[in-house]
Design a protein around this motif. Sequence first.
Motif, short mmCIF file in Angstrom:
data_model
loop_
_atom_site.label_atom_id
_atom_site.label_comp_id
_atom_site.label_asym_id
_atom_site.label_seq_id
_atom_site.Cartn_x
_atom_site.Cartn_y
_atom_site.Cartn_z
N GLU A 198 54.14 44.15 -0.42
CA GLU A 198 52.83 44.78 -0.35
C GLU A 198 51.93 44.05 0.64
O GLU A 198 52.10 42.85 0.88
N SER A 199 50.96 44.77 1.15
CA SER A 199 49.92 44.19 1.99
C SER A 199 48.68 45.06 1.91
O SER A 199 48.75 46.20 1.41
N GLY A 200 47.57 44.52 2.39
CA GLY A 200 46.35 45.31 2.48
C GLY A 200 45.28 45.00 1.46
O GLY A 200 44.19 45.56 1.51
N GLY A 201 45.57 44.10 0.53
CA GLY A 201 44.56 43.75 -0.44
C GLY A 201 43.45 42.92 0.19
O GLY A 201 43.52 42.53 1.35
N ALA A 215 31.58 47.23 -3.71
CA ALA A 215 31.64 48.49 -4.44
C ALA A 215 31.26 49.65 -3.52
O ALA A 215 30.32 49.54 -2.73
N GLY A 216 32.02 50.73 -3.63
CA GLY A 216 31.83 51.88 -2.76
C GLY A 216 32.68 51.86 -1.51
O GLY A 216 32.76 52.87 -0.79
N GLY A 217 33.29 50.72 -1.24
CA GLY A 217 34.11 50.58 -0.05
C GLY A 217 35.52 51.11 -0.26
O GLY A 217 35.86 51.70 -1.29
N SER A 218 36.34 50.89 0.78
CA SER A 218 37.70 51.41 0.78
C SER A 218 38.69 50.33 1.20
O SER A 218 38.34 49.39 1.94
N LEU A 219 39.91 50.48 0.74
CA LEU A 219 41.04 49.67 1.16
C LEU A 219 42.27 50.54 1.19
O LEU A 219 42.36 51.53 0.44
N ARG A 220 43.22 50.16 2.02
CA ARG A 220 44.51 50.85 2.02
C ARG A 220 45.61 49.82 1.82
O ARG A 220 45.74 48.89 2.62
N LEU A 221 46.38 50.02 0.78
CA LEU A 221 47.52 49.16 0.50
C LEU A 221 48.78 49.79 1.08
O LEU A 221 48.92 51.00 1.12
N SER A 222 49.68 48.91 1.51
CA SER A 222 50.97 49.36 2.02
C SER A 222 52.08 48.63 1.27
O SER A 222 51.92 47.48 0.87
N CYS A 223 53.21 49.32 1.12
CA CYS A 223 54.38 48.71 0.49
C CYS A 223 55.60 49.14 1.29
O CYS A 223 55.90 50.33 1.40
N TRP A 237 52.41 52.76 -7.63
CA TRP A 237 51.52 51.60 -7.64
C TRP A 237 51.03 51.36 -9.07
O TRP A 237 50.65 52.30 -9.77
N TYR A 238 51.04 50.09 -9.43
CA TYR A 238 50.54 49.65 -10.72
C TYR A 238 49.51 48.56 -10.46
O TYR A 238 49.44 48.02 -9.35
N ARG A 239 48.72 48.25 -11.47
CA ARG A 239 47.77 47.15 -11.33
C ARG A 239 47.64 46.41 -12.65
O ARG A 239 47.90 46.97 -13.72
N GLN A 240 47.24 45.16 -12.53
CA GLN A 240 47.03 44.34 -13.71
C GLN A 240 45.79 43.48 -13.51
O GLN A 240 45.74 42.66 -12.59
N THR A 296 57.95 53.33 3.60
CA THR A 296 56.65 52.77 3.26
C THR A 296 55.87 53.74 2.38
O THR A 296 55.88 54.95 2.62
N VAL A 297 55.22 53.19 1.39
CA VAL A 297 54.31 53.97 0.55
C VAL A 297 52.93 53.33 0.65
O VAL A 297 52.81 52.11 0.77
N TYR A 298 51.92 54.16 0.63
CA TYR A 298 50.55 53.71 0.81
C TYR A 298 49.70 54.08 -0.41
O TYR A 298 50.01 55.02 -1.14
#
Length: 117
Positions: free
Chosen positions: A6-9, A14-22, A36-39, A77-79
């Motif tokens: 993964e990358s992109g973290g 707040a209110g912003g954006s990010l794009r994660l890649s795997c 995608w999961y989160r903890q 790749t998954v985003y």
Amino acid sequence: QVQLVESGGGLVQAGGSLRLSCVASGRIFGGAAMGWYRQAPGKEREMVAGFTSLGTTNYADSVQGRFTISRDIAKNTVYLQMDSLKPEDTAVYYCRGLFFNTGAIYWGQGTQVTVSS
């Protein structure tokens, strides 16, 4: 063996954006159901968004309408596009793959997403 990276973290307001890649590599022929999961600290790992074996998508209620999962099969790749981020989205985000050729499940190492208020 399969590797998921993964990358992109990062840190975002707040209110912003990010794009994660795997990116998946290794013995990945035959397709996979990626997600995608989160903890978050002190909480159990939860599903955020994913592709089913039929290629359809599903989302957790908490991110519906704000997050979008997509994929580039040619690039393995998954985003995860995350918009309108909230402090409660703060967590380590993990990529997960269920690979159809073996039935095995693999996880990435995780990427930290921190949303400040």
